[in-house]
Scaffold this motif. Structure first.
Motif, short mmCIF file in Angstrom:
data_model
loop_
_atom_site.label_atom_id
_atom_site.label_comp_id
_atom_site.label_asym_id
_atom_site.label_seq_id
_atom_site.Cartn_x
_atom_site.Cartn_y
_atom_site.Cartn_z
N LYS A 12 0.40 -1.63 -0.18
CA LYS A 12 0.61 0.26 0.14
C LYS A 12 1.36 0.71 0.03
O LYS A 12 2.24 1.17 0.52
CB LYS A 12 -0.97 -0.08 1.55
N ALA A 13 0.43 2.54 -0.29
CA ALA A 13 1.58 3.26 -1.38
C ALA A 13 1.26 3.87 0.46
O ALA A 13 2.52 4.87 1.06
CB ALA A 13 0.30 4.71 -1.61
N SER A 14 0.76 4.07 1.18
CA SER A 14 0.88 4.34 2.89
C SER A 14 1.60 3.10 3.25
O SER A 14 2.62 4.31 4.89
CB SER A 14 -0.74 4.48 3.64
N ASP A 15 1.46 2.44 3.56
CA ASP A 15 2.99 1.55 4.14
C ASP A 15 4.18 2.07 3.42
O ASP A 15 5.16 2.20 4.45
CB ASP A 15 3.01 0.14 3.71
N LEU A 16 4.30 2.27 2.40
CA LEU A 16 4.98 2.49 1.52
C LEU A 16 6.68 4.12 2.84
O LEU A 16 7.26 4.28 3.07
CB LEU A 16 5.37 3.31 0.48
N LEU A 17 5.39 4.87 2.63
CA LEU A 17 5.02 6.03 3.44
C LEU A 17 5.35 5.95 4.77
O LEU A 17 6.60 6.81 5.10
CB LEU A 17 4.37 6.91 3.59
N ASP A 19 7.59 3.16 6.22
CA ASP A 19 8.28 2.47 6.11
C ASP A 19 9.96 3.52 6.10
O ASP A 19 10.41 3.62 6.01
CB ASP A 19 8.81 1.95 4.73
N PHE A 20 9.05 4.46 5.19
CA PHE A 20 9.76 6.08 5.07
C PHE A 20 10.63 6.75 5.86
O PHE A 20 11.72 6.76 6.93
CB PHE A 20 9.14 6.59 3.66
N LYS A 21 8.84 6.54 6.95
CA LYS A 21 9.58 7.70 7.85
C LYS A 21 10.08 6.94 9.51
O LYS A 21 10.53 7.48 10.37
CB LYS A 21 8.21 7.74 8.82
N LYS A 22 10.12 5.35 9.24
CA LYS A 22 10.87 4.25 10.34
C LYS A 22 12.18 4.17 10.13
O LYS A 22 13.19 4.24 10.89
CB LYS A 22 10.77 3.45 10.27
N HIS A 23 12.62 4.96 8.18
CA HIS A 23 13.99 4.83 7.90
C HIS A 23 14.90 5.54 9.27
O HIS A 23 15.19 7.40 9.65
CB HIS A 23 14.22 5.19 6.78
N PRO A 24 15.73 5.95 10.13
CA PRO A 24 16.74 6.46 11.00
C PRO A 24 17.10 8.15 10.64
O PRO A 24 16.84 8.39 11.82
CB PRO A 24 18.31 5.34 11.05
N VAL A 25 17.79 7.95 8.84
CA VAL A 25 17.52 9.30 9.16
C VAL A 25 16.31 10.26 8.84
O VAL A 25 16.84 11.41 9.36
CB VAL A 25 18.42 8.86 7.81
N ILE A 26 15.44 9.71 8.55
CA ILE A 26 14.32 10.41 8.36
C ILE A 26 13.50 10.54 9.93
O ILE A 26 12.94 11.71 9.85
CB ILE A 26 13.46 9.23 7.75
N GLN A 27 13.60 9.60 10.51
CA GLN A 27 13.27 9.57 11.95
C GLN A 27 13.55 11.24 12.27
O GLN A 27 12.73 11.40 13.28
CB GLN A 27 13.07 8.58 12.85
N GLY A 28 15.05 11.67 12.86
CA GLY A 28 15.43 12.71 13.30
C GLY A 28 14.58 13.61 12.71
O GLY A 28 14.92 14.92 13.91
N GLU A 37 -2.26 14.94 6.04
CA GLU A 37 -2.17 14.38 4.68
C GLU A 37 -1.61 13.36 4.18
O GLU A 37 -0.26 14.10 4.28
CB GLU A 37 -2.77 15.55 4.29
N TYR A 38 -2.14 12.69 3.30
CA TYR A 38 -0.58 12.32 2.38
C TYR A 38 -1.50 12.51 1.21
O TYR A 38 -2.84 12.09 0.36
CB TYR A 38 0.24 11.28 2.60
N SER A 39 -0.44 11.97 0.26
CA SER A 39 -0.99 12.07 -0.76
C SER A 39 0.24 10.69 -1.87
O SER A 39 0.92 11.20 -1.52
CB SER A 39 -1.64 12.76 -2.03
N ALA A 40 -0.58 10.34 -2.54
CA ALA A 40 0.54 9.80 -3.03
C ALA A 40 -0.19 10.28 -5.09
O ALA A 40 -0.67 10.19 -5.53
CB ALA A 40 0.17 8.04 -3.69
N HIS A 41 0.93 9.80 -6.24
CA HIS A 41 0.74 10.37 -7.54
C HIS A 41 1.88 9.29 -8.42
O HIS A 41 3.54 8.99 -8.17
CB HIS A 41 1.61 11.78 -7.54
#
Ligand SMILES: Cc1cc2nc3c(=O)[nH]c(=O)nc-3n(C[C@H](O)[C@H](O)[C@H](O)COP(=O)(O)OP(=O)(O)OC[C@H]3O[C@@H](n4cnc5c(N)ncnc54)[C@H](O)[C@@H]3O)c2cc1C
Length: 192
Positions: A12-17, A19-28, A37-41
């Motif tokens: 699911k697009a929401s799961d991709l987002l 997972d991305f948010k869980k990345h240690p670099v992004i988490q910080g 809100e989120y959208s996928a394109h």
């Protein structure tokens, strides 16, 4: 991620987002933040296997709608293709208006303009890139090999280093054969 892969793996697009948010670099970077809100394109990187539908009686198709997007793995461009095709479409409409004729024959001028400019020339140059980029090894095996080689080359734990080609062979072991590497390199040369 390719659409076919998303469908195949039922992602699911929401799961991709997430997972991305869980990345240690992004988490910080997003700590304490809240998704409002989120959208996928979808980006229509199809490659120029066949010329897309560009004009029909009374219609001109530009930008993403016509699949005028360039993706080579190194670059992803669509905004400039959308603008250039928009300009070409506008010039074609001006011509058609002068003639009072909006048939496909008159609107064919649009394709001529796209052929003269960078739009169809660049898409033609990289027409095999999207198919080449479906190769899963580009996202798994090769990054793993590159990291493994970098560790072997730059890490100095006192053991004797091997020559670079031997190091490459070691990093390939259990991952990829020499023939597969050659075949991928050859396809890369033809596609990119
Ligand atoms: C995440 C992401 C990153 C990207 N990065 C780059 C980049 O770095 N460089 C680059 O060059 N390109 C990039 N692109 C691609 C680029 O955004 C597109 O190629 C470009 O915006 C295409 O322009 P367009 O006008 O053809 O379509 P769009 O920008 O999609 O515009 C179409 C418009 O039509 C509207 N619309 C749709 N249906 C209807 C309807 N029925 N009625 C009325 N309006 C409607 C939509 O709401 C939208 O506003 C990226 C795209 C994405 C998704």
């Amino acid at each position: 991620m390719q659409l076919a892969t998303v469908i195949e793996n039922r992602v699911k697009a929401s799961d991709l987002l997430e997972d991305f948010k869980k990345h240690p670099v992004i988490q910080g970077l997003i700590k304490g933040g809240e998704s409002v809100e989120y959208s996928a394109h979808l980006i229509p990187v199809t490659g120029l296997k066949v010329l897309p539908l560009l004009a029909k009686d009374g219609i001109l198709i530009t930008g993403d709608a016509a699949g005028l997007v360039l993706g080579t793995g190194l670059i992803l461009e669509g905004a400039n293709f959308a603008m250039a095709s928009g300009i070409a479409a506008a010039e074609t409409v001006i011509k058609a208006r002068e003639k009072g004729n909006y048939t496909q024959a008159t609107l064919g001028h649009y394709e001529e303009l796209l052929r003269k400019g960078f739009v169809l020339k660049e898409l033609q140059t990289f027409k095999k890139a999207p198919a080449f980029l479906e190769n899963k090894r580009i996202y798994t095996t090769y990054p793993e090999m590159a990291c493994d080689m970098a560790m072997k080359i730059f890490e100095n734990d006192g053991t004797l280093r091997k020559g670079t080609f031997k190091t490459l062979r070691d990093s390939m072991k259990g991952r990829i054969s020499m023939w597969q590497l050659f075949a991928d390199a050859l396809r890369a040369k033809e596609s990119l």
